[in-house]
Design an enzyme around this catalytic site. Structure first.
Site, PDB file in Angstrom:
ATOM      1  N   ALA A  63     -25.281 -16.815  -9.104  1.00 25.77           N
ATOM      2  CA  ALA A  63     -25.576 -16.214 -10.402  1.00 25.77           C
ATOM      3  C   ALA A  63     -25.877 -17.354 -11.363  1.00 25.77           C
ATOM      4  O   ALA A  63     -25.440 -18.491 -11.151  1.00 25.77           O
ATOM      5  CB  ALA A  63     -24.377 -15.406 -10.874  1.00 25.77           C
ATOM      6  N   GLY A 108     -23.294 -15.882  -5.790  1.00 26.82           N
ATOM      7  CA  GLY A 108     -24.094 -14.653  -5.749  1.00 26.82           C
ATOM      8  C   GLY A 108     -25.192 -14.699  -4.698  1.00 26.82           C
ATOM      9  O   GLY A 108     -25.655 -13.651  -4.239  1.00 26.82           O
ATOM     10  N   GLU A 111     -23.521 -13.739  -1.601  1.00 22.37           N
ATOM     11  CA  GLU A 111     -23.171 -12.314  -1.762  1.00 22.37           C
ATOM     12  C   GLU A 111     -24.387 -11.400  -1.582  1.00 22.37           C
ATOM     13  O   GLU A 111     -24.291 -10.350  -0.958  1.00 22.37           O
ATOM     14  CB  GLU A 111     -22.523 -12.092  -3.132  1.00 22.37           C
ATOM     15  CG  GLU A 111     -21.120 -12.690  -3.193  1.00 22.37           C
ATOM     16  CD  GLU A 111     -20.554 -12.729  -4.605  1.00 22.37           C
ATOM     17  OE1 GLU A 111     -21.241 -13.246  -5.502  1.00 22.37           O
ATOM     18  OE2 GLU A 111     -19.440 -12.239  -4.811  1.00 22.37           O
ATOM     19  N   GLU A 131     -16.868 -19.966  -6.497  1.00 28.01           N
ATOM     20  CA  GLU A 131     -16.448 -19.425  -7.800  1.00 28.01           C
ATOM     21  C   GLU A 131     -15.114 -19.943  -8.302  1.00 28.01           C
ATOM     22  O   GLU A 131     -14.961 -20.184  -9.506  1.00 28.01           O
ATOM     23  CB  GLU A 131     -16.403 -17.879  -7.738  1.00 28.01           C
ATOM     24  CG  GLU A 131     -17.768 -17.213  -7.743  1.00 28.01           C
ATOM     25  CD  GLU A 131     -18.400 -17.083  -6.363  1.00 28.01           C
ATOM     26  OE1 GLU A 131     -17.877 -17.697  -5.403  1.00 28.01           O
ATOM     27  OE2 GLU A 131     -19.393 -16.367  -6.242  1.00 28.01           O
TER      28      GLU A 131
HETATM   29  N1  DAK Z   1     -27.283 -21.291 -12.195  1.00 29.79           N
HETATM   30  C1  DAK Z   1     -28.143 -21.838 -13.051  1.00 29.79           C
HETATM   31  N2  DAK Z   1     -28.894 -22.915 -12.747  1.00 29.79           N
HETATM   32  C2  DAK Z   1     -28.757 -23.461 -11.517  1.00 29.79           C
HETATM   33  C3  DAK Z   1     -27.858 -22.923 -10.571  1.00 29.79           C
HETATM   34  C4  DAK Z   1     -27.089 -21.777 -10.948  1.00 29.79           C
HETATM   35  N3  DAK Z   1     -26.239 -21.190 -10.105  1.00 29.79           N
HETATM   36  N4  DAK Z   1     -27.913 -23.684  -9.461  1.00 29.79           N
HETATM   37  C5  DAK Z   1     -28.829 -24.657  -9.717  1.00 29.79           C
HETATM   38  N5  DAK Z   1     -29.338 -24.513 -10.950  1.00 29.79           N
HETATM   39  C6  DAK Z   1     -30.330 -25.342 -11.603  1.00 29.79           C
HETATM   40  C7  DAK Z   1     -29.741 -26.671 -12.039  1.00 29.79           C
HETATM   41  O1  DAK Z   1     -29.077 -26.548 -13.289  1.00 29.79           O
HETATM   42  C8  DAK Z   1     -30.998 -27.529 -12.148  1.00 29.79           C
HETATM   43  O2  DAK Z   1     -31.652 -27.208 -13.344  1.00 29.79           O
HETATM   44  P1  DAK Z   1     -32.337 -28.376 -14.257  1.00 29.79           P
HETATM   45  O3  DAK Z   1     -31.237 -29.297 -14.592  1.00 29.79           O
HETATM   46  O4  DAK Z   1     -33.380 -28.983 -13.360  1.00 29.79           O
HETATM   47  O5  DAK Z   1     -32.893 -27.636 -15.428  1.00 29.79           O
HETATM   48  C9  DAK Z   1     -31.853 -27.012 -11.013  1.00 29.79           C
HETATM   49  O6  DAK Z   1     -31.343 -25.715 -10.679  1.00 29.79           O
HETATM   50  C10 DAK Z   1     -31.747 -27.876  -9.764  1.00 29.79           C
HETATM   51  O7  DAK Z   1     -30.382 -28.001  -9.435  1.00 29.79           O
HETATM   52  P2  DAK Z   1     -29.686 -29.416  -9.162  1.00 29.79           P
HETATM   53  O8  DAK Z   1     -30.362 -30.500  -9.927  1.00 29.79           O
HETATM   54  O9  DAK Z   1     -28.224 -29.227  -9.372  1.00 29.79           O
HETATM   55  O10 DAK Z   1     -30.027 -29.612  -7.624  1.00 29.79           O
HETATM   56  P3  DAK Z   1     -29.188 -30.411  -6.543  1.00 29.79           P
HETATM   57  O11 DAK Z   1     -30.035 -30.484  -5.331  1.00 29.79           O
HETATM   58  O12 DAK Z   1     -28.644 -31.700  -7.122  1.00 29.79           O
HETATM   59  O13 DAK Z   1     -27.922 -29.512  -6.241  1.00 29.79           O
HETATM   60  C11 DAK Z   1     -26.780 -27.392  -5.763  1.00 29.79           C
HETATM   61  C12 DAK Z   1     -28.096 -28.243  -5.640  1.00 29.79           C
HETATM   62  C13 DAK Z   1     -27.079 -25.997  -5.253  1.00 29.79           C
HETATM   63  C14 DAK Z   1     -25.712 -28.049  -4.889  1.00 29.79           C
HETATM   64  C15 DAK Z   1     -26.333 -27.395  -7.243  1.00 29.79           C
HETATM   65  O14 DAK Z   1     -27.460 -26.999  -8.044  1.00 29.79           O
HETATM   66  C16 DAK Z   1     -25.214 -26.445  -7.484  1.00 29.79           C
HETATM   67  O15 DAK Z   1     -24.060 -26.754  -7.182  1.00 29.79           O
HETATM   68  N6  DAK Z   1     -25.527 -25.309  -8.091  1.00 29.79           N
HETATM   69  C17 DAK Z   1     -24.549 -24.321  -8.484  1.00 29.79           C
HETATM   70  C18 DAK Z   1     -24.061 -23.591  -7.263  1.00 29.79           C
HETATM   71  C19 DAK Z   1     -23.005 -22.615  -7.606  1.00 29.79           C
HETATM   72  O16 DAK Z   1     -21.883 -22.980  -8.038  1.00 29.79           O
HETATM   73  N7  DAK Z   1     -23.283 -21.327  -7.403  1.00 29.79           N
HETATM   74  C20 DAK Z   1     -22.369 -20.302  -7.644  1.00 29.79           C
HETATM   75  C21 DAK Z   1     -22.570 -19.795  -9.034  1.00 29.79           C
HETATM   76  S1  DAK Z   1     -21.249 -18.725  -9.468  1.00 29.79           S
HETATM   77  C22 DAK Z   1     -19.533 -11.909 -11.701  1.00 29.79           C
HETATM   78  C23 DAK Z   1     -20.746 -11.747 -11.190  1.00 29.79           C
HETATM   79  C24 DAK Z   1     -21.269 -12.694 -10.382  1.00 29.79           C
HETATM   80  C25 DAK Z   1     -20.622 -13.866 -10.106  1.00 29.79           C
HETATM   81  C26 DAK Z   1     -19.368 -14.017 -10.631  1.00 29.79           C
HETATM   82  C27 DAK Z   1     -18.802 -13.035 -11.402  1.00 29.79           C
HETATM   83  N8  DAK Z   1     -19.033 -10.965 -12.579  1.00 29.79           N
HETATM   84  C28 DAK Z   1     -19.530 -10.921 -13.891  1.00 29.79           C
HETATM   85  C29 DAK Z   1     -18.073  -9.995 -12.139  1.00 29.79           C
HETATM   86  C30 DAK Z   1     -21.246 -14.876  -9.342  1.00 29.79           C
HETATM   87  C31 DAK Z   1     -20.965 -16.159  -9.585  1.00 29.79           C
HETATM   88  C32 DAK Z   1     -21.754 -17.223  -8.986  1.00 29.79           C
HETATM   89  O17 DAK Z   1     -22.688 -17.037  -8.230  1.00 29.79           O
END
Ligand code: DAK
Length: 261
Positions: A63, A108, A111, A131
């Site tokens: 997400a 997400g 998921e 998360e």
């Molecule tokens: N959201 C927003 N932007 C993201 C993103 C994300 N999840 N993942 C990557 N990006 C963006 C980065 O900010 C970056 O943007 P710029 O800085 O270039 O503008 C671009 O994508 C490239 O990412 P990186 O520079 O970080 O690329 P790397 O190769 O260095 O790293 C990575 C790739 C996938 C390891 C890293 O980007 C990363 O750790 N990303 C976040 C992964 C993550 O934690 N995903 C889980 C998100 S939490 C709910 C509903 C839903 C959810 C929870 C609750 N309720 C409301 C009940 C769901 C939650 C989630 O999914």
């Protein structure tokens, strides 16, 4: 649409989440567009969907953390509902959906892949539910679907530790059915989708419903669900043709496509 592409190839529909600059992260617009695309699929023609992400790095990196970061409790709940509604629509979509996971499938992203019927991935795919490291629980069904797909113990380990796993481990624990080189992934997904599309569509739909609905109830109730959906196939043209084709001893005959009726 801004972030979602749809391509129809005969009886197959390919949905691509197309936000590569943010690694295809799911913001509200992506979720709205996914919802719209699913509503627009022509179910008289399309018999199988493929869901994938644009680019070679990421399926869906979760997400959108930027969008979520300032949500109030009420907004967080609304965002969660929006996601859950789309994911549930995918899960209960009348025809099968194959997730072709072409890179990161985090939060997400993992998921949404678990809301699909079948997951296959590229060798560079990475899965995880990070998360708890962000101060939240998985919010799009991760606690429920991962525990059902792999095992409660493995799901708990992955969710509590927030550890990412690579494609080979995802395959070993049964999260994905197969791993392919990146350049072969979509072709393999299409091959599988075509294999599904050539079978009797009403029967395939009923199998999906029987498996999904049956998993939510006791075995006794599940078998009643199966009986009803089995019975439902009879008197269809596809059932009559499929069985008549088998019984016909003429070895020269060629099987015609099923008609979906
Ligand atoms: N959201 C927003 N932007 C993201 C993103 C994300 N999840 N993942 C990557 N990006 C963006 C980065 O900010 C970056 O943007 P710029 O800085 O270039 O503008 C671009 O994508 C490239 O990412 P990186 O520079 O970080 O690329 P790397 O190769 O260095 O790293 C990575 C790739 C996938 C390891 C890293 O980007 C990363 O750790 N990303 C976040 C992964 C993550 O934690 N995903 C889980 C998100 S939490 C709910 C509903 C839903 C959810 C929870 C609750 N309720 C409301 C009940 C769901 C939650 C989630 O999914």
């Amino acid at each position: 649409m801004e972030f979602v592409l749809f391509e129809q190839k005969n009886q197959i529909g390919i949905i691509t989440i197309n936000r590569p600059k943010a690694l295809n992260a799911l913001n509200s617009t992506v979720l709205d567009e996914l919802n719209e695309v699913l509503d627009s699929v022509d179910l008289d023609v399309v018999r199988c969907l493929i869901l994938t992400g644009a680019g070679e790095k990421s399926f869906v990196a979760g997400a959108d953390i930027g969008e979520m970061s300032n949500l109030t409790k009420a907004e967080g709940e609304a965002f969660g509902k929006k996601g859950n509604d789309v994911f549930r629509k995918l899960e209960t979509f009348p025809i099968p959906v194959i997730a072709a996971i072409n890179g990161f499938a985090l939060g997400g992203g993992c998921e949404i892949s678990m809301s699909c019927d079948i997951r296959i991935c590229s060798e560079n795919a990475v899965f995880g539910q990070p998360e708890v490291g962000l101060g939240i629980t998985p919010g799009f069904g991760g606690t429920q679907r991962l525990a059902r797909l792999v095992s409660p113990g493995m799901a708990k380990q992955l969710i509590y530790t927030a550890r990412n796993i690579k494609a080979d481990e995802a395959y070993r624990i049964g999260l994905v059915n197969a791993v392919y080189p990146q350049e072969e992934l979509l072709a393999q997904a299409e091959k599988m989708a075509n294999g599904i599309a050539k079978n009797a569509p009403i029967a395939v739909r009923n199998c999906k419903k029987a498996i999904n609905d049956g998993l939510d109830v006791t075995m006794d109730e599940a078998l009643v669900i199966e009986e009803k959906l089995f019975g439902d196939c009879f008197e269809t043209e596809d059932q009559k043709y499929g069985m008549a084709f088998f019984l016909d001893k003429n070895k020269e005959k060629v099987k015609e496509p099923f008609k979906n009726c």
